[in-house]
Design a protein around this motif. Sequence first.
Motif, PDB file in Angstrom:
ATOM      1  N   UNK A 180       1.803  11.652  -8.804  1.00  0.00           N
ATOM      2  CA  UNK A 180       2.718  12.519  -9.476  1.00  0.00           C
ATOM      3  C   UNK A 180       3.962  11.577 -10.010  1.00  0.00           C
ATOM      4  N   UNK A 181       4.398  11.717 -11.231  1.00  0.00           N
ATOM      5  CA  UNK A 181       5.459  10.484 -11.642  1.00  0.00           C
ATOM      6  C   UNK A 181       6.780  11.294 -11.120  1.00  0.00           C
ATOM      7  N   UNK A 182       7.703  10.077 -10.746  1.00  0.00           N
ATOM      8  CA  UNK A 182       9.031  10.387 -10.280  1.00  0.00           C
ATOM      9  C   UNK A 182       9.753   9.058 -10.922  1.00  0.00           C
ATOM     10  N   UNK A 183      11.168   9.400 -10.750  1.00  0.00           N
ATOM     11  CA  UNK A 183      12.059   8.209 -11.163  1.00  0.00           C
ATOM     12  C   UNK A 183      11.694   6.721 -10.367  1.00  0.00           C
ATOM     13  N   UNK A 184      11.201   6.058 -11.334  1.00  0.00           N
ATOM     14  CA  UNK A 184      10.852   4.568 -10.904  1.00  0.00           C
ATOM     15  C   UNK A 184       9.785   4.248  -9.956  1.00  0.00           C
ATOM     16  N   UNK A 185       9.020   5.655  -9.752  1.00  0.00           N
ATOM     17  CA  UNK A 185       7.858   5.584  -9.019  1.00  0.00           C
ATOM     18  C   UNK A 185       6.823   6.476  -9.256  1.00  0.00           C
ATOM     19  N   UNK A 186       5.569   6.053  -8.614  1.00  0.00           N
ATOM     20  CA  UNK A 186       4.625   7.189  -8.814  1.00  0.00           C
ATOM     21  C   UNK A 186       4.497   7.590  -7.104  1.00  0.00           C
ATOM     22  N   UNK A 187       4.468   9.188  -6.855  1.00  0.00           N
ATOM     23  CA  UNK A 187       4.268   9.683  -5.735  1.00  0.00           C
ATOM     24  C   UNK A 187       3.013  10.146  -5.528  1.00  0.00           C
ATOM     25  N   UNK A 188       2.002   9.596  -4.437  1.00  0.00           N
ATOM     26  CA  UNK A 188       0.875  10.165  -3.998  1.00  0.00           C
ATOM     27  C   UNK A 188       1.012  11.039  -3.112  1.00  0.00           C
ATOM     28  N   UNK A 245       3.393   2.642 -15.224  1.00  0.00           N
ATOM     29  CA  UNK A 245       2.701   4.091 -14.490  1.00  0.00           C
ATOM     30  C   UNK A 245       1.095   3.810 -14.763  1.00  0.00           C
ATOM     31  N   UNK A 246       0.626   3.210 -15.862  1.00  0.00           N
ATOM     32  CA  UNK A 246      -0.811   2.669 -15.661  1.00  0.00           C
ATOM     33  C   UNK A 246      -1.269   1.672 -14.840  1.00  0.00           C
ATOM     34  N   UNK A 247      -0.163   0.404 -14.771  1.00  0.00           N
ATOM     35  CA  UNK A 247      -0.411  -0.481 -13.587  1.00  0.00           C
ATOM     36  C   UNK A 247      -0.458   0.288 -12.373  1.00  0.00           C
ATOM     37  N   UNK A 248       0.463   0.851 -12.082  1.00  0.00           N
ATOM     38  CA  UNK A 248       0.394   1.693 -10.526  1.00  0.00           C
ATOM     39  C   UNK A 248      -0.949   2.386 -10.353  1.00  0.00           C
ATOM     40  N   UNK A 249      -1.334   3.277 -11.432  1.00  0.00           N
ATOM     41  CA  UNK A 249      -2.447   4.192 -11.214  1.00  0.00           C
ATOM     42  C   UNK A 249      -3.775   3.495 -11.122  1.00  0.00           C
ATOM     43  N   UNK A 250      -3.799   2.122 -12.064  1.00  0.00           N
ATOM     44  CA  UNK A 250      -5.025   1.426 -11.909  1.00  0.00           C
ATOM     45  C   UNK A 250      -5.417   0.835 -10.582  1.00  0.00           C
ATOM     46  N   UNK A 251      -3.888   0.279 -10.201  1.00  0.00           N
ATOM     47  CA  UNK A 251      -4.084  -0.430  -8.604  1.00  0.00           C
ATOM     48  C   UNK A 251      -4.751   0.579  -7.606  1.00  0.00           C
ATOM     49  N   UNK A 252      -3.995   1.669  -7.723  1.00  0.00           N
ATOM     50  CA  UNK A 252      -4.272   2.782  -6.412  1.00  0.00           C
ATOM     51  C   UNK A 252      -5.883   3.137  -6.634  1.00  0.00           C
ATOM     52  N   UNK A 253      -6.212   3.349  -7.960  1.00  0.00           N
ATOM     53  CA  UNK A 253      -7.700   3.878  -8.194  1.00  0.00           C
ATOM     54  C   UNK A 253      -8.585   2.826  -7.487  1.00  0.00           C
ATOM     55  N   UNK A 254      -8.342   1.616  -7.445  1.00  0.00           N
ATOM     56  CA  UNK A 254      -9.092   0.441  -7.000  1.00  0.00           C
ATOM     57  C   UNK A 254      -9.089   0.388  -5.607  1.00  0.00           C
ATOM     58  N   UNK A 255      -8.382   1.187  -4.874  1.00  0.00           N
ATOM     59  CA  UNK A 255      -8.099   0.728  -3.418  1.00  0.00           C
ATOM     60  C   UNK A 255      -8.196   2.055  -2.749  1.00  0.00           C
ATOM     61  N   UNK A 269       2.387   8.569  -0.042  1.00  0.00           N
ATOM     62  CA  UNK A 269       2.673   7.167  -0.541  1.00  0.00           C
ATOM     63  C   UNK A 269       3.694   7.420  -1.770  1.00  0.00           C
ATOM     64  N   UNK A 270       4.522   6.450  -1.919  1.00  0.00           N
ATOM     65  CA  UNK A 270       5.270   5.999  -2.838  1.00  0.00           C
ATOM     66  C   UNK A 270       5.097   4.571  -3.451  1.00  0.00           C
ATOM     67  N   UNK A 271       4.621   4.446  -4.639  1.00  0.00           N
ATOM     68  CA  UNK A 271       4.160   3.162  -5.014  1.00  0.00           C
ATOM     69  C   UNK A 271       5.679   2.896  -6.353  1.00  0.00           C
ATOM     70  N   UNK A 272       6.314   2.007  -6.088  1.00  0.00           N
ATOM     71  CA  UNK A 272       7.663   1.820  -7.102  1.00  0.00           C
ATOM     72  C   UNK A 272       7.363   0.599  -8.011  1.00  0.00           C
ATOM     73  N   UNK A 273       7.894   0.761  -9.328  1.00  0.00           N
ATOM     74  CA  UNK A 273       7.958  -0.025 -10.232  1.00  0.00           C
ATOM     75  C   UNK A 273       7.951  -1.490  -9.875  1.00  0.00           C
ATOM     76  N   UNK A 274       8.977  -1.574  -9.086  1.00  0.00           N
ATOM     77  CA  UNK A 274       9.851  -2.764  -8.894  1.00  0.00           C
ATOM     78  C   UNK A 274       9.145  -3.569  -8.044  1.00  0.00           C
ATOM     79  N   UNK A 275       8.048  -3.060  -7.317  1.00  0.00           N
ATOM     80  CA  UNK A 275       7.094  -3.768  -6.329  1.00  0.00           C
ATOM     81  C   UNK A 275       7.190  -3.196  -4.879  1.00  0.00           C
ATOM     82  N   UNK A 276       8.281  -2.451  -4.817  1.00  0.00           N
ATOM     83  CA  UNK A 276       8.370  -1.932  -3.513  1.00  0.00           C
ATOM     84  C   UNK A 276       7.591  -0.643  -3.176  1.00  0.00           C
ATOM     85  N   UNK A 277       7.631  -0.224  -1.837  1.00  0.00           N
ATOM     86  CA  UNK A 277       6.720   0.928  -1.619  1.00  0.00           C
ATOM     87  C   UNK A 277       7.275   1.587  -0.255  1.00  0.00           C
TER      88      UNK A 277
END
Length: 480
Positions: A289-297, A261-271, A316-324
């Motif tokens: 907003x956290x969700x199973x396996x992903x963060x939803x924007x 989650x921290x990696x996703x939010x840091x990535x999103x904050x920089x873009x 936007x759904x940013x998935x922990x496995x690298x999907x989107x």
Amino acid sequence: MTTYDVRHAVTYRHEAHPMALWSNPELETILGGPLEQDAITEDDLRNLVTAVPAESEFVDYKSGIGLIEPDQNPRWTSAQEHARDVCAAANSRGAILVYGIEDHKKTAVIDERMVPIPDNPDKDRHAIADHLRREIREHATPVPLVDVIYVDAAAGGFYLVVVIAPSPLAPHAVMAVKDGRKPLYYFLRQPGETNIRPLTEYEVAERYAARALGAEQRRQHLEQLWEDGVDELESSERLWIAVAAAPDLPAADSRLTPQARNEIEQWADERRFPDSLLGLRGAALNRPFPAPGRVVYTHLVDTGDGLAPGVADSYLEVHADGSMFAALALESVSDKTNAISIDSLIDDIRSLTTCALDWMSERTGSWGNASIVAGIAAAGIPYEATVTLNETGGTHAFGLRRVPTRRLPKATTVVDLASITAAQDLLAVAYNAALPLVQAFGVTEPNWITHDGGIHFGHLVSRNGRALRAWARDNGVPQH
């Protein structure tokens, strides 16, 4: 997410391979870090030899002489031997080959085993590594993914660490030469053992079946990613441009752990999302907003029962496995005919595909292929409604078609992640993703993006003048 103009648009600046190709916790503990360039030192290799003195399932020590003075045996050359070592690891659970460390049978003294490859101005380390890669390409089929890491030696010279991940394309075969033919030989690093052995006919067939099953599972995952994302848009009653993207080599852990989650939010904050080159959209004011396996924007909206996550103009759904999954809403719609601007269609496709590929590179590295589904989605709109483009931007059209919402176009394109190194490459991906969409309306090709990743300013309907030209110039994008 910060708002800024087109001059600061995401351009996919990254190192050749920003993430380790393969993660092996046991080896990473011994080496003190990931299996990637600049993370391994000569002392780390010495620790490895101490902890794993003999060849194991995951470690193979190789003399560097074979890379400098290749064997010329016409039946089974050193080139084929190198391909065999790589294929056997790819067909198994992965391994590293360390060139420059002698076999333990020669001597038990660790410092005597450390014999780095000498620096040679006529054939430097890069030439040696390129030659090794060429041998693998020429003698392995299909070609496994490998990473070659240089490790400097204190007394001069270097070691080569070849990282081979377990491959979804297994079985990999070595092509030999015999009586003018090129038979295929399949090898395996025996799990839990040190030896390499040939695969039996049954094992070869089993792995081909697993390859087909894996490809089907990846296809189903991508389709499910699209369907689940579109379902989330249903309450909006709007038309959307949407993209679902998934890597062939996902991150090992698909759970939304605190670290993920921290990696996703840091990535999103920089873009910036969306990243409009034409300046047609401002930055989204979504919240995570956290969700199973992903963060939803998405937005925070008043549902009547209080505030809750809700879809507005972007999703936007940013998935922990690298999907989107990512989507952008189009103009207001009616129950009858709805028009889409071709400029905004292409701009949105470029923005969404760039965002997806950028996250994949960040999360999983530039390895293997990525599959991207791009399309138009009708969320909560009656089936009898139709959609059309309202102009062509000067490109040829075979009569603009009205497309029923029940048949809105979407298409899949496959991208080699290692080939995406510049803004021009991303524009070429957007062209390929958008091509089937505009052709569904009777338009020959996207209007302002060219097949080679250039910009055709004469075909733009919207104008963004100097800023867009400056961006193209600064990022080496051809202008037509």
